[in-house]
Motif scaffolding. Structure first.
Motif, PDB file in Angstrom:
ATOM      1  N   ARG A 348      54.452 -56.228 -35.694  1.00 25.34           N
ATOM      2  CA  ARG A 348      54.487 -54.829 -35.276  1.00 25.34           C
ATOM      3  C   ARG A 348      53.278 -54.509 -34.423  1.00 25.34           C
ATOM      4  O   ARG A 348      52.222 -55.147 -34.558  1.00 25.34           O
ATOM      5  CB  ARG A 348      54.519 -53.903 -36.503  1.00 25.34           C
ATOM      6  N   TRP A 350      50.930 -51.056 -32.925  1.00 26.29           N
ATOM      7  CA  TRP A 350      50.635 -49.626 -32.965  1.00 26.29           C
ATOM      8  C   TRP A 350      49.918 -49.240 -31.674  1.00 26.29           C
ATOM      9  O   TRP A 350      48.973 -49.921 -31.243  1.00 26.29           O
ATOM     10  CB  TRP A 350      49.722 -49.282 -34.145  1.00 26.29           C
ATOM     11  N   ILE A 358      41.649 -43.530 -35.230  1.00 28.62           N
ATOM     12  CA  ILE A 358      42.229 -44.657 -35.947  1.00 28.62           C
ATOM     13  C   ILE A 358      41.144 -45.290 -36.803  1.00 28.62           C
ATOM     14  O   ILE A 358      40.054 -45.602 -36.304  1.00 28.62           O
ATOM     15  CB  ILE A 358      42.813 -45.723 -35.000  1.00 28.62           C
ATOM     16  N   LEU A 537      45.611 -42.317 -38.247  1.00 26.76           N
ATOM     17  CA  LEU A 537      46.244 -43.564 -38.678  1.00 26.76           C
ATOM     18  C   LEU A 537      45.186 -44.436 -39.333  1.00 26.76           C
ATOM     19  O   LEU A 537      44.074 -44.558 -38.824  1.00 26.76           O
ATOM     20  CB  LEU A 537      46.857 -44.295 -37.472  1.00 26.76           C
ATOM     21  N   LEU A 539      44.786 -48.327 -40.565  1.00 25.74           N
ATOM     22  CA  LEU A 539      45.347 -49.676 -40.561  1.00 25.74           C
ATOM     23  C   LEU A 539      44.475 -50.576 -41.419  1.00 25.74           C
ATOM     24  O   LEU A 539      43.252 -50.571 -41.285  1.00 25.74           O
ATOM     25  CB  LEU A 539      45.417 -50.234 -39.138  1.00 25.74           C
ATOM     26  N   GLU A 540      45.112 -51.358 -42.283  1.00 24.21           N
ATOM     27  CA  GLU A 540      44.380 -52.295 -43.127  1.00 24.21           C
ATOM     28  C   GLU A 540      44.642 -53.713 -42.651  1.00 24.21           C
ATOM     29  O   GLU A 540      45.795 -54.121 -42.483  1.00 24.21           O
ATOM     30  CB  GLU A 540      44.791 -52.162 -44.588  1.00 24.21           C
ATOM     31  N   LEU A 546      48.156 -56.779 -40.152  1.00 22.06           N
ATOM     32  CA  LEU A 546      47.869 -55.352 -40.188  1.00 22.06           C
ATOM     33  C   LEU A 546      48.974 -54.616 -40.922  1.00 22.06           C
ATOM     34  O   LEU A 546      50.161 -54.944 -40.769  1.00 22.06           O
ATOM     35  CB  LEU A 546      47.750 -54.788 -38.768  1.00 22.06           C
ATOM     36  N   GLU A 548      50.029 -50.462 -42.249  1.00 24.42           N
ATOM     37  CA  GLU A 548      49.700 -49.039 -42.195  1.00 24.42           C
ATOM     38  C   GLU A 548      49.523 -48.503 -43.604  1.00 24.42           C
ATOM     39  O   GLU A 548      50.380 -48.699 -44.470  1.00 24.42           O
ATOM     40  CB  GLU A 548      50.806 -48.283 -41.462  1.00 24.42           C
ATOM     41  N   ARG A 549      48.384 -47.836 -43.830  1.00 21.17           N
ATOM     42  CA  ARG A 549      48.125 -47.230 -45.135  1.00 21.17           C
ATOM     43  C   ARG A 549      48.452 -45.761 -45.096  1.00 21.17           C
ATOM     44  O   ARG A 549      48.163 -45.065 -44.131  1.00 21.17           O
ATOM     45  CB  ARG A 549      46.660 -47.417 -45.542  1.00 21.17           C
ATOM     46  N   THR A 550      49.078 -45.286 -46.159  1.00 27.81           N
ATOM     47  CA  THR A 550      49.435 -43.865 -46.235  1.00 27.81           C
ATOM     48  C   THR A 550      48.430 -43.118 -47.091  1.00 27.81           C
ATOM     49  O   THR A 550      47.715 -43.708 -47.882  1.00 27.81           O
ATOM     50  CB  THR A 550      50.831 -43.701 -46.839  1.00 27.81           C
TER      51      THR A 550
END
Length: 550
Positions: A348, A350, A358, A537, A539-540, A546, A548-550
């Motif tokens: 993916r 981003w 970010i 955003l 990102l971890e 990578l 995406e953390r919510t």
């Protein structure tokens, strides 16, 4: 009042070059857990070293109720030494293992004493600190910087030091390691004094001490409560200053009015005597009486004015007139739909658009800095080269890992301002002014000096070599270089920007970044700092991927 663990009596310390670090500091630390705060350069680390006995006061006295153990800001233990030495149990462990192998030398039994379970306790302490099995028999060089810090803290707990001093213990720790340290601190036995810029750690303290202007004051509560108290106290001090100023102005007016009346009376008396309207003997008596009365009045109004001036001086001393860093980030004119950069892995991608924020998080060694460096390096590439493959060197994970990272980053602008974690883009041999001029040769030196003054680098300080600067000063010089860029950067890339900054400067940085109209990509393990910026955003990066953390 409980007996304090540490007492400072008019403690002063001067470095060999003659520079004064501390001057007649007095105060005390209790038996609980205390967070010690203060601006960069206020002398906090020096104070800890004086308490620990690694420095000797130039004058004054430090008294500690028990043995003191200090975790310095930078561990200097050799990388070839065993982890057991970092824990402080190497000699005991060696003696125990010698006995277990059949060596009955009495010296071994003396070294072991009552610590027959030292290996089990050491292994348990390392496990509690989050280190892997077998860490006790590894070398210090096999640990990451964060693991070494945790091992050293575990060793202090293992030795049951009655008084412990920790100097910036979370600087090299990633998020997981920080939380393990927080857990260790929560269960800490004995006196604990922690110097830190980590707000989450300071919130775990029972008390907050501040070293400010060579005065050590203590507040009975964690950092947030102390900040609320300080804000309230400063508001009251400012109000008292205004009232004292008004009182002094009033007393000055009354003194002037009194002097005017006295002058008028004296003039009337002289005129009457000249005109012979009263006999001389009576005029003389009136003159003497007037002089006595005038003396009393002058004394009275003078004392009132002096008291008002003293009250104003006292009120002014309560009000802090601190110099603060002024950070004004220029407007780069980035429209909301402008593609600034992209980050992704083999599954993916981003896209960073417009003035987005970010955050890039992940454990130490995951390759976050490598990814930032790849992004910055790609800024010089033409956008038509976007199909070029990721360079192999940039796709490799941090040292010590056994996997390859598929994470990649590419910039869609060449206007990037980059502040690396170690701020190593400066010429140490050159002066501050020369470093900034190298990044902005067309800007007049006077303007550069004005800009540096806004970062609290004034006068002769601009001529100092960069090698002589503290970490916070180096950061400010690097930031000043970035702000002089023309045109201004459309993307700021910040790698652990809060590591070397005091909390007041962090506040100014947060304000500036929140007002900045360009994009920001930041790496940080400081959750409080990230929360204040409210990233669009997060990102971890973990194990080369990578998410995406919510």
């Amino acid at each position: 009042m409980p007996t304090p663990s540490i007492v400072l009596d008019r403690v002063s310390f001067t470095w060999p070059d003659g520079s004064l670090a501390l001057h007649e500091v007095s105060g005390a630390f209790g038996t609980d857990h205390t967070g010690l705060v203060g601006r960069n350069g206020s002398g906090k680390s020096t104070l800890l070293r004086l308490i620990a006995g690694s420095l000797t006061p130039t004058s004054g006295r430090v008294t500690a109720a028990s043995d003191v153990c200090l975790l310095p800001q930078q561990l200097t233990l050799g990388t070839d030494r065993p982890v057991a030495e970092l824990l402080g149990v190497a000699a005991t462990l060696d003696a125990l293992r010698a006995i277990e192998s059949g060596d009955a030398d009495p010296r071994h039994f003396e070294a072991v004493g009552d610590d027959w379970d030292i290996e089990a306790r050491s292994t348990a302490a390392l496990a509690e600190a989050g280190l892997p099995d077998g860490a006790l028999d590894r070398r210090v060089g096999e640990l990451s910087g964060g693991e070494a810090v945790l091992a050293a803290v575990a060793g202090i707990r293992l030795r049951r030091a009655p008084i412990t001093l920790l100097d910036e213990p979370t600087n090299n720790l990633d998020r997981d390691a920080r939380h393990r340290l927080y857990d260790m601190v929560r269960g800490w036995h004995g006196t604990l004094v922690v110097v830190s810029h980590d707000v989450a750690l300071l919130e775990l303290m029972d008390a907050t001490a501040e070293l400010y202007g060579n005065e050590l004051t203590t507040f009975g509560g964690p950092y947030s409560q102390w900040r609320e108290w300080l804000a309230s106290e400063q508001a009251a001090a400012a109000q008292a200053e205004r009232a004292a100023s008004q009182s002094l102005a009033r007393e000055k007016r009354q003194r002037i009015e009194a002097e005017t009346k006295l002058a008028h009376r004296a003039a009337v008396g002289r005129k009457a005597q000249i005109e012979k309207r009263v006999p001389g003997i009576i005029a003389g008596g009136r003159k003497r009486a007037a002089q006595v009365s005038a003396g009393r009045l002058r004394t009275e109004v003078g004392e009132k004015e002096a008291a008002a001036r003293a009250a104003l001086d006292a009120a002014e001393r309560r009000v802090r007139d601190d110099d603060s860093v002024t950070i004004d980030l220029p407007d780069p004119g980035v429209p909301a739909g402008r593609r600034i950069a992209e980050l992704g892995d083999d599954t993916r991608t981003w896209v960073v658009q417009g003035p987005e924020r970010i955050a890039l998080v992940g454990p130490n060694g995951a390759g976050k800095t490598t990814l930032l460096e790849q992004l910055v390096a790609s800024a010089v590439q033409n956008s038509s080269d976007s199909d070029r493959s990721v360079p192999e060197s940039a796709a490799t994970a941090g040292s010590g890992t056994h996997w390859r990272s598929s994470a990649h980053a590419r910039a869609h602008t060449d206007r990037i301002g980059y502040l690396p974690q170690r701020v190593d883009g400066l010429d140490d041999a050159a002066s501050v002014l020369e470093n900034v001029r190298a990044a902005a040769p067309a800007v007049p030196p006077a303007e550069i000096r004005n800009r540096l003054a806004r970062f609290l680098i004034r006068g002769d300080a601009a001529a100092r070599p960069v090698a002589s600067l503290s970490g916070g000063e180096r950061f400010r010089v690097a930031l000043a270089r970035l702000l002089l860029a023309d045109p201004p950067p459309q993307l700021l890339v910040l790698d652990e920007p809060t590591n070397n900054l005091d909390l007041d400067t962090v506040d100014r940085l947060v304000e500036a970044l929140n007002a900045y109209r360009g994009a920001v990509l930041m790496v940080s393990h400081d959750d409080v700092f990230l929360d204040r910026l409210g990233p669009d955003l997060v990102l971890e990066l973990r194990h080369g991927r990578l998410a995406e953390r919510t």
